[in-house]
Design a protein around this motif. Structure first.
Motif, PDB file in Angstrom:
ATOM      1  N   ASN A 198     -27.734 -21.982  -1.904  1.00  0.00           N
ATOM      2  CA  ASN A 198     -28.565 -22.218  -2.233  1.00  0.00           C
ATOM      3  C   ASN A 198     -27.053 -24.328  -2.750  1.00  0.00           C
ATOM      4  OD1 ASN A 198     -30.270 -23.996  -4.089  1.00  0.00           O
ATOM      5  ND2 ASN A 198     -29.122 -23.431  -6.224  1.00  0.00           N
ATOM      6  N   PRO A 199     -27.670 -25.266  -1.778  1.00  0.00           N
ATOM      7  CA  PRO A 199     -26.598 -26.333  -2.236  1.00  0.00           C
ATOM      8  C   PRO A 199     -25.667 -26.572  -3.407  1.00  0.00           C
ATOM      9  CG  PRO A 199     -28.935 -27.092  -1.934  1.00  0.00           C
ATOM     10  CD  PRO A 199     -28.987 -25.638  -1.535  1.00  0.00           C
ATOM     11  N   GLY A 200     -24.342 -26.798  -2.970  1.00  0.00           N
ATOM     12  CA  GLY A 200     -23.367 -26.499  -4.224  1.00  0.00           C
ATOM     13  C   GLY A 200     -23.320 -24.937  -4.891  1.00  0.00           C
ATOM     14  N   GLN A 201     -23.922 -24.207  -4.245  1.00  0.00           N
ATOM     15  CA  GLN A 201     -23.717 -22.781  -4.695  1.00  0.00           C
ATOM     16  C   GLN A 201     -22.706 -21.917  -4.120  1.00  0.00           C
ATOM     17  OE1 GLN A 201     -27.175 -21.172  -6.632  1.00  0.00           O
ATOM     18  NE2 GLN A 201     -25.852 -22.358  -9.230  1.00  0.00           N
ATOM     19  N   ALA A 202     -22.082 -22.090  -2.797  1.00  0.00           N
ATOM     20  CA  ALA A 202     -21.159 -21.525  -1.238  1.00  0.00           C
ATOM     21  C   ALA A 202     -20.498 -20.471  -2.540  1.00  0.00           C
ATOM     22  CB  ALA A 202     -20.450 -21.904  -0.678  1.00  0.00           C
ATOM     23  N   ASN A 203     -20.440 -20.386  -3.199  1.00  0.00           N
ATOM     24  CA  ASN A 203     -19.263 -19.218  -3.603  1.00  0.00           C
ATOM     25  C   ASN A 203     -20.183 -18.598  -4.521  1.00  0.00           C
ATOM     26  OD1 ASN A 203     -20.184 -20.896  -5.931  1.00  0.00           O
ATOM     27  ND2 ASN A 203     -18.562 -21.191  -7.181  1.00  0.00           N
ATOM     28  N   TYR A 204     -20.557 -18.916  -5.822  1.00  0.00           N
ATOM     29  CA  TYR A 204     -22.184 -18.046  -6.536  1.00  0.00           C
ATOM     30  C   TYR A 204     -23.217 -17.403  -5.242  1.00  0.00           C
ATOM     31  CZ  TYR A 204     -26.009 -16.829  -9.455  1.00  0.00           C
ATOM     32  OH  TYR A 204     -26.940 -16.050 -10.270  1.00  0.00           O
ATOM     33  N   ALA A 205     -23.488 -18.098  -4.003  1.00  0.00           N
ATOM     34  CA  ALA A 205     -24.308 -17.617  -2.856  1.00  0.00           C
ATOM     35  C   ALA A 205     -23.442 -15.764  -2.156  1.00  0.00           C
ATOM     36  CB  ALA A 205     -24.657 -18.361  -1.702  1.00  0.00           C
ATOM     37  N   ALA A 206     -22.496 -16.924  -1.976  1.00  0.00           N
ATOM     38  CA  ALA A 206     -21.047 -15.013  -1.506  1.00  0.00           C
ATOM     39  C   ALA A 206     -21.333 -14.394  -2.363  1.00  0.00           C
ATOM     40  CB  ALA A 206     -19.840 -15.901  -1.071  1.00  0.00           C
ATOM     41  N   GLY A 207     -20.761 -14.920  -3.712  1.00  0.00           N
ATOM     42  CA  GLY A 207     -20.785 -13.153  -4.321  1.00  0.00           C
ATOM     43  C   GLY A 207     -22.076 -12.715  -4.702  1.00  0.00           C
ATOM     44  N   LYS A 208     -23.737 -12.965  -4.614  1.00  0.00           N
ATOM     45  CA  LYS A 208     -24.450 -12.755  -4.985  1.00  0.00           C
ATOM     46  C   LYS A 208     -25.516 -12.373  -4.086  1.00  0.00           C
ATOM     47  CE  LYS A 208     -25.616 -13.279  -9.536  1.00  0.00           C
ATOM     48  NZ  LYS A 208     -25.646 -12.234 -10.241  1.00  0.00           N
ATOM     49  N   ALA A 209     -24.765 -12.585  -2.667  1.00  0.00           N
ATOM     50  CA  ALA A 209     -25.064 -11.696  -1.395  1.00  0.00           C
ATOM     51  C   ALA A 209     -24.362 -10.605  -1.494  1.00  0.00           C
ATOM     52  CB  ALA A 209     -24.744 -12.909  -0.058  1.00  0.00           C
ATOM     53  N   ALA A 210     -23.001 -10.561  -1.518  1.00  0.00           N
ATOM     54  CA  ALA A 210     -22.723  -9.078  -1.209  1.00  0.00           C
ATOM     55  C   ALA A 210     -22.964  -8.105  -2.564  1.00  0.00           C
ATOM     56  CB  ALA A 210     -20.472  -9.851  -1.759  1.00  0.00           C
ATOM     57  N   MET A 211     -23.860  -8.300  -3.341  1.00  0.00           N
ATOM     58  CA  MET A 211     -24.144  -7.384  -4.541  1.00  0.00           C
ATOM     59  C   MET A 211     -24.796  -6.635  -3.216  1.00  0.00           C
ATOM     60  SD  MET A 211     -24.130  -9.361  -7.964  1.00  0.00           S
ATOM     61  CE  MET A 211     -24.486  -8.007  -9.042  1.00  0.00           C
ATOM     62  N   VAL A 212     -25.659  -7.384  -2.450  1.00  0.00           N
ATOM     63  CA  VAL A 212     -26.809  -6.602  -1.800  1.00  0.00           C
ATOM     64  C   VAL A 212     -26.523  -6.054  -0.598  1.00  0.00           C
ATOM     65  CG1 VAL A 212     -28.688  -7.254  -0.268  1.00  0.00           C
ATOM     66  CG2 VAL A 212     -28.576  -9.263  -1.554  1.00  0.00           C
ATOM     67  N   GLY A 213     -25.427  -6.037  -0.526  1.00  0.00           N
ATOM     68  CA  GLY A 213     -24.592  -5.025   0.850  1.00  0.00           C
ATOM     69  C   GLY A 213     -23.909  -3.539  -0.143  1.00  0.00           C
ATOM     70  N   LEU A 214     -23.552  -4.271  -1.481  1.00  0.00           N
ATOM     71  CA  LEU A 214     -23.413  -2.999  -2.263  1.00  0.00           C
ATOM     72  C   LEU A 214     -24.319  -2.210  -2.990  1.00  0.00           C
ATOM     73  CD1 LEU A 214     -20.631  -2.014  -4.106  1.00  0.00           C
ATOM     74  CD2 LEU A 214     -21.870  -3.510  -5.589  1.00  0.00           C
ATOM     75  N   SER A 215     -25.279  -2.907  -2.845  1.00  0.00           N
ATOM     76  CA  SER A 215     -26.456  -2.119  -3.794  1.00  0.00           C
ATOM     77  C   SER A 215     -27.025  -0.926  -2.095  1.00  0.00           C
ATOM     78  CB  SER A 215     -27.738  -2.617  -3.297  1.00  0.00           C
ATOM     79  OG  SER A 215     -27.201  -3.445  -4.339  1.00  0.00           O
ATOM     80  N   LYS A 216     -27.033  -1.590  -0.479  1.00  0.00           N
ATOM     81  CA  LYS A 216     -27.390  -0.779   0.214  1.00  0.00           C
ATOM     82  C   LYS A 216     -26.354   0.387   0.647  1.00  0.00           C
ATOM     83  CE  LYS A 216     -30.129  -4.398   1.817  1.00  0.00           C
ATOM     84  NZ  LYS A 216     -31.259  -3.598   2.300  1.00  0.00           N
ATOM     85  N   THR A 217     -25.145   0.075   0.913  1.00  0.00           N
ATOM     86  CA  THR A 217     -23.763   1.103   0.661  1.00  0.00           C
ATOM     87  C   THR A 217     -23.877   2.542  -0.059  1.00  0.00           C
ATOM     88  OG1 THR A 217     -22.497  -0.817   1.640  1.00  0.00           O
ATOM     89  CG2 THR A 217     -21.735   1.403   1.074  1.00  0.00           C
ATOM     90  N   ILE A 218     -23.628   1.783  -1.520  1.00  0.00           N
ATOM     91  CA  ILE A 218     -24.415   2.632  -2.526  1.00  0.00           C
ATOM     92  C   ILE A 218     -25.624   3.854  -2.331  1.00  0.00           C
ATOM     93  CG2 ILE A 218     -24.504   3.690  -4.856  1.00  0.00           C
ATOM     94  CD1 ILE A 218     -23.008   1.576  -5.718  1.00  0.00           C
TER      95      ILE A 218
END
Length: 295
Positions: A170-190
């Motif tokens: 999302n434009p203007g949310q590189a930091n937020y988008a990166a953090g929220k994308a990390a949650m996807v990887g965390l869920s799959k790994t758990i």
């Protein structure tokens, strides 16, 4: 009758006599308001003992009071900053004490936005969003490991609350988008690490437009105060909110097939569904709760 109203009408029939989460102990971060507070209320109504984890003591205690006024002994507040390395251990200890040595559900919901375009974003903006949305959820799950890596045949669930920003950017949310994308990887790994031996389910919910302080008009003046005392403005500029194809209610959200945003209660119901036994075979998935946007 609107579908969401019908759900409220029949909800008491769905959980009779004990509730979908009877005997479960749930930690919900960011539960002092918005979607987190609604999830806490719904979980308690379904028989869970709920730990309301939030930075704002007054709001957290208010949620707990409302839950316990309806029926006592169902909720406690554990106040603190999710980015404090000592806080996850504190939350887990209080939850285990409240739950008689058991914890069954974690909902990593706490979060906010600190927007800025890439070429102007500060290191502090970037690092704070990664700390809130990636590091804090990881630390809480890690701290709760002894209560989840248990072979007792009882369901245990982790839900990480992401966003369409983490899926599509999302434009203007590189930091937020990166953090929220990390949650996807965390869920799959758990799901892959704790599913085979312990039966733990872990899923991500990616919300679209939910009516909260993060999606209200920025000009309304909502803000969050960091533990360091810095005030961060929340919301979306009115100019962006006003982009619509017409003035009628049905034309306000042309990119959402349902033509409306979700209420916090609707959003919380999706969390309840995912943690419930009704989703017992859903694991490692990212569930889009968007009213059809971005499908």
């Amino acid at each position: 009758m609107a579908p969401q109203d019908r759900i409220a009408q029949v909800s008491s029939h769905l959980n009779y006599p004990q509730g979908l989460l009877a005997g479960q102990v749930a930690i919900i971060t960011g539960a002092g308001q918005g979607v987190g507070a609604e999830a806490a209320r719904l979980f308690a109504n379904e028989g869970a003992k709920v730990i309301v984890a939030d930075l704002d003591a007054q709001k957290a205690e208010g949620v707990v009071k409302a839950i316990n006024d309806a029926a006592p002994g169902r909720a406690i507040a554990v106040v603190g900053d999710v980015t404090d390395p000592a806080y996850p251990k504190k939350v887990v200890e209080k939850a285990a004490e409240f739950g008689n040595g058991k914890i069954h559900i974690i909902v990593n919901n706490a979060g906010y936005t600190w927007d800025g375009v890439i070429h102007k974003m500060s290191d502090k903006q970037w690092n704070t969003m990664l700390a809130v949305h990636a590091t804090a959820p990881f630390r809480l799950v890690q701290a709760a490991a002894p209560y989840f890596r248990v072979k007792d045949g009882v369901q245990r669930v982790v839900v990480n609350i992401s966003s369409t920003s983490g899926i599509h950017g999302n434009p203007g949310q590189a930091n937020y988008a990166a953090g929220k994308a990390a949650m996807v990887g965390l869920s799959k790994t758990i799901a892959k690490e704790w599913g085979p031996q312990f039966g733990v389910r872990a899923n991500t919910i990616a919300f679209g437009f939910v009516q909260t302080r993060l999606t209200a008009a920025k000009e309304a003046g909502a803000f969050i105060t960091t533990p360091e005392g810095e005030k961060i403005a929340l919301g979306i500029p009115t100019g962006q909110l006003s982009k619509k194809s017409g003035d009628g209610e049905k034309e306000q959200y042309p990119d959402i097939p349902l033509r409306r945003p979700a209420s916090p209660t609707e959003a919380a119901r999706s969390i309840l569904g995912v943690v419930s036994p009704l989703f017992s075979y859903v694991n490692g998935q990212t569930i889009m709760v968007t009213g059809g946007r971005n499908m």
